[in-house]
Design an enzyme around this catalytic site. Structure first.
Site, mmCIF file in Angstrom:
data_model
loop_
_atom_site.group_PDB
_atom_site.id
_atom_site.type_symbol
_atom_site.label_atom_id
_atom_site.label_comp_id
_atom_site.label_asym_id
_atom_site.label_seq_id
_atom_site.Cartn_x
_atom_site.Cartn_y
_atom_site.Cartn_z
ATOM 1 N N SER A 149 0.863 -1.182 0.000
ATOM 2 C CA SER A 149 0.000 0.000 0.000
ATOM 3 C C SER A 149 0.896 1.227 0.000
ATOM 4 C CB SER A 149 -0.879 0.015 1.260
ATOM 5 O OG SER A 149 -1.519 1.263 1.432
ATOM 6 N N TYR A 165 -1.531 -0.702 10.507
ATOM 7 C CA TYR A 165 -1.554 -0.938 9.065
ATOM 8 C C TYR A 165 -0.300 -0.371 8.405
ATOM 9 C CZ TYR A 165 -3.697 -1.281 4.399
ATOM 10 O OH TYR A 165 -3.986 -1.594 3.088
ATOM 11 N N LYS A 224 2.434 -2.697 6.333
ATOM 12 C CA LYS A 224 2.723 -2.509 4.913
ATOM 13 C C LYS A 224 4.180 -2.112 4.685
ATOM 14 C CE LYS A 224 -1.282 -3.680 3.366
ATOM 15 N NZ LYS A 224 -1.424 -4.952 2.614
#
Length: 240
Positions: free
Chosen positions: A124, A137, A141
């Site tokens: 991402s 998150y 990533k």
């Protein structure tokens, strides 16, 4: 050209489903791994290490070996460094970071034996830029991007190419709000990202728009590109 044997995580929806369908249209054989049922998909909680190992072996048996691994499954849980704790972070890390790295470990032996293979990790833009309340998150990533480079170095001598795709805003179930609308359709999002051109293309991507780059990286035509992260973000990370 013989069909490639592919494992795709998150194959029941979103980018994973679009990638699996793209591989099938190309003539490849695909086994998906997901919590939800879908065509040729094994049901598994990727956060469960034992279950992960079992379905990896079942996928290998169904396909007769694995040439391609696409790690597309992911989850998101909000939380900042001041209002979340390790128990909030670990479920995200288990699915978004530990599972893809473990599947690389579990499925690489087939590729090593064949002297070729392709791995594509869906990371991402969060791997390089951040937004509020995205601590777990962002870390997952960024870690997966580092794991992509490390695996490319470790596996290069065996002819295995390992790369990552870093999408920006994509219209998938992960971006769906409680009322069923997509985050990119809200007035707040449009004011923040469209009105001043912060997102130059002024729209979120469709999942299908991520597929061509994945198919290119996971292809017999890709013989030399490895250890790279390709951003598909509508220009988001190009804008100061």
């Amino acid at each position: 050209m013989s069909a490639l044997r592919c494992v795709v995580t998150g194959a029941a929806s979103g980018m994973g489903a679009a990638i699996a369908e793209g591989l099938r249209r190309r003539g490849d054989r695909v086994v998906g791994l997901d919590l939800s049922p879908a065509t040729d998909t094994l049901i598994v909680d990727l956060a469960d290490g034992d279950a992960r190992a079992r379905v990896a072996e079942e996928a290998r048996a169904r396909l007769g070996g694995v040439d391609v691994l696409i790690n597309a499954a992911g989850i998101y849980r909000p939380g900042s460094v001041v209002d979340s704790v390790p128990d909030d972070w670990r479920p995200v890390w288990e699915v978004d970071l530990v599972a893809p790295v473990d599947l690389m470990r579990l499925l690489a032996p087939d590729m090593i034996a064949a002297g070729r293979g392709w791995i594509v990790n869906i990371t991402s833009v969060h791997g390089r830029i951040s937004e509020p309340d995205s601590l777990a998150y962002d870390i997952a990533k960024a870690g997966l991007e580092a794991a992509t480079r490390s695996a490319a170095v470790d596996l290069g001598e065996y002819g295995i190419l390992v790369n990552a795709i870093a999408p920006g805003f994509v219209r998938t179930p992960m971006g769906r709000l409680p009322d069923g609308s997509d985050e990119t359709d809200t007035p707040e999002f449009r004011a923040k990202f469209f009105d001043d051109g912060r997102l130059p293309l002024r729209r979120g991507a469709r999942a299908e728009e991520i597929v061509p780059a994945v198919l290119s990286l996971a292809s017999v035509e890709n013989t030399y590109l490895t250890g790279q992260v390709v951003a598909i973000d509508g220009g988001l990370t190009a804008r100061f």
